[in-house]
Design a protein around this motif. Structure first.
Motif, PDB file in Angstrom:
ATOM      1  N   ILE A   1       1.015   2.752 -10.493  1.00 17.39           N
ATOM      2  CA  ILE A   1       1.599   3.779 -10.106  1.00 17.39           C
ATOM      3  C   ILE A   1       2.656   3.763 -10.445  1.00 17.39           C
ATOM      4  CG2 ILE A   1       3.119   3.191  -7.143  1.00 17.39           C
ATOM      5  CD1 ILE A   1       0.728   1.473  -6.510  1.00 17.39           C
ATOM      6  N   ASN A   2       3.430   5.620 -10.864  1.00 13.78           N
ATOM      7  CA  ASN A   2       4.529   5.279 -11.031  1.00 13.78           C
ATOM      8  C   ASN A   2       5.961   5.385  -9.775  1.00 13.78           C
ATOM      9  OD1 ASN A   2       6.986   6.195 -12.285  1.00 13.78           O
ATOM     10  ND2 ASN A   2       6.591   8.028 -13.174  1.00 13.78           N
TER      11      ASN A   2
ATOM     12  N   ASP B   1       0.795  -1.146   0.084  1.00 14.25           N
ATOM     13  CA  ASP B   1      -0.681   0.104   0.042  1.00 14.25           C
ATOM     14  C   ASP B   1       1.026   1.295  -0.527  1.00 14.25           C
ATOM     15  OD1 ASP B   1      -2.330   1.862  -0.219  1.00 14.25           O
ATOM     16  OD2 ASP B   1      -2.682   1.540   2.637  1.00 14.25           O
ATOM     17  N   PHE B   2       1.554   1.496  -1.157  1.00 17.45           N
ATOM     18  CA  PHE B   2       2.360   2.518  -1.412  1.00 17.45           C
ATOM     19  C   PHE B   2       0.963   4.184  -1.092  1.00 17.45           C
ATOM     20  CE2 PHE B   2       4.186   0.109  -4.275  1.00 17.45           C
ATOM     21  CZ  PHE B   2       5.734  -0.450  -3.624  1.00 17.45           C
ATOM     22  N   GLN B   3       2.535   5.528  -0.210  1.00 18.70           N
ATOM     23  CA  GLN B   3       1.799   6.293  -0.298  1.00 18.70           C
ATOM     24  C   GLN B   3       3.458   7.285  -1.124  1.00 18.70           C
ATOM     25  OE1 GLN B   3       2.333   7.459   3.807  1.00 18.70           O
ATOM     26  NE2 GLN B   3       1.149   5.449   4.306  1.00 18.70           N
TER      27      GLN B   3
ATOM     28  N   ALA C   1       4.314   8.754  -8.105  1.00 20.77           N
ATOM     29  CA  ALA C   1       2.642   9.518  -8.889  1.00 20.77           C
ATOM     30  C   ALA C   1       2.102   8.152  -8.593  1.00 20.77           C
ATOM     31  CB  ALA C   1       3.095  10.500  -9.215  1.00 20.77           C
ATOM     32  N   PHE C   2       0.340   8.398  -8.429  1.00 26.80           N
ATOM     33  CA  PHE C   2      -0.049   7.403  -8.588  1.00 26.80           C
ATOM     34  C   PHE C   2      -0.991   8.264 -10.029  1.00 26.80           C
ATOM     35  CE2 PHE C   2      -0.172   6.747  -3.923  1.00 26.80           C
ATOM     36  CZ  PHE C   2      -0.370   5.761  -4.161  1.00 26.80           C
ATOM     37  N   GLU C   3      -0.670   7.565 -10.663  1.00 27.97           N
ATOM     38  CA  GLU C   3      -1.530   7.881 -12.210  1.00 27.97           C
ATOM     39  C   GLU C   3      -2.460   6.806 -12.797  1.00 27.97           C
ATOM     40  OE1 GLU C   3       2.319   7.692 -14.710  1.00 27.97           O
ATOM     41  OE2 GLU C   3       3.089   9.781 -13.461  1.00 27.97           O
ATOM     42  N   GLU C   4      -3.425   7.380 -14.309  1.00 34.26           N
ATOM     43  CA  GLU C   4      -3.937   6.471 -15.419  1.00 34.26           C
ATOM     44  C   GLU C   4      -3.387   6.810 -15.851  1.00 34.26           C
ATOM     45  OE1 GLU C   4      -8.206   7.063 -15.060  1.00 34.26           O
ATOM     46  OE2 GLU C   4      -8.731   8.101 -12.691  1.00 34.26           O
TER      47      GLU C   4
END
Length: 167
Positions: free
Chosen positions: A159-160, A119-121, A145-148
């Motif tokens: 997740i990058n 569970d990344f932050q 970063a969280f991306e689409e």
């Protein structure tokens, strides 16, 4: 080439239920003119991803040169911090070797699943020890970063990660 990774049904080993991870690889169409290869990996890991047993079957057959076919069984003795490796190659005697294992190390296949289950932050780095090819090394993953991501199969949340290893 072609890669198939999957989680197998749990296995009872050492009187405990263990996670099973499987990976199968084979030569892609373009490379078949140079060589044919396949590999099968199976890792059995504790719920904390520390590996217990690892099996590797490899079959590499180049058009020119020597074939490389091997079957390896690795028993990870976490309590003794060592790995017992049994290797068999056609026409050769079976070999038995022991290598040091860092406490709590995971195998490379289990590492993929461990990262996937995290569970990344953003900005909070994780790290753990990985054992492959007779060595312990450190792996770190930093979520940037969280991306689409949109591809032919659809739109996905991703997740990058910046991943680094240290030998």
């Amino acid at each position: 080439g072609y890669l198939k990774m999957r989680v197998g049904p749990p296995a009872m080993l050492q009187r405990n239920w263990q996670q099973v991870f499987v990976c199968e690889l084979e030569t892609g169409d373009w490379y078949r003119g140079l060589f044919e290869a396949s590999a099968y990996f199976r890792a059995i890991s504790r719920p904390d991803f520390a590996v217990v047993h690892f099996t590797l079957k490899q079959d590499f057959r180049p058009i020119i040169g020597k074939d490389d076919v091997a079957l390896k069984h690795l028993a990870f003795r976490q309590e003794d911090c060592d790995v017992l490796e049994d290797e068999k190659r056609p026409g050769q005697d079976e070999t038995h070797k022991t290598y040091p294992l860092a406490n709590g190390a995971v195998d490379a296949l289990s590492a993929f699943y461990k990262i996937r289950m995290t569970d990344f932050q953003v900005g909070k780095k994780i790290g753990f020890t990985v054992y492959t090819s007779e060595k312990n090394w450190e792996l770190e993953a930093m979520p940037l970063a969280f991306e689409e991501l949109e591809v032919e199969a659809g739109r996905f949340k991703v997740i990058n990660l910046k991943v680094q290893s240290y030998l």
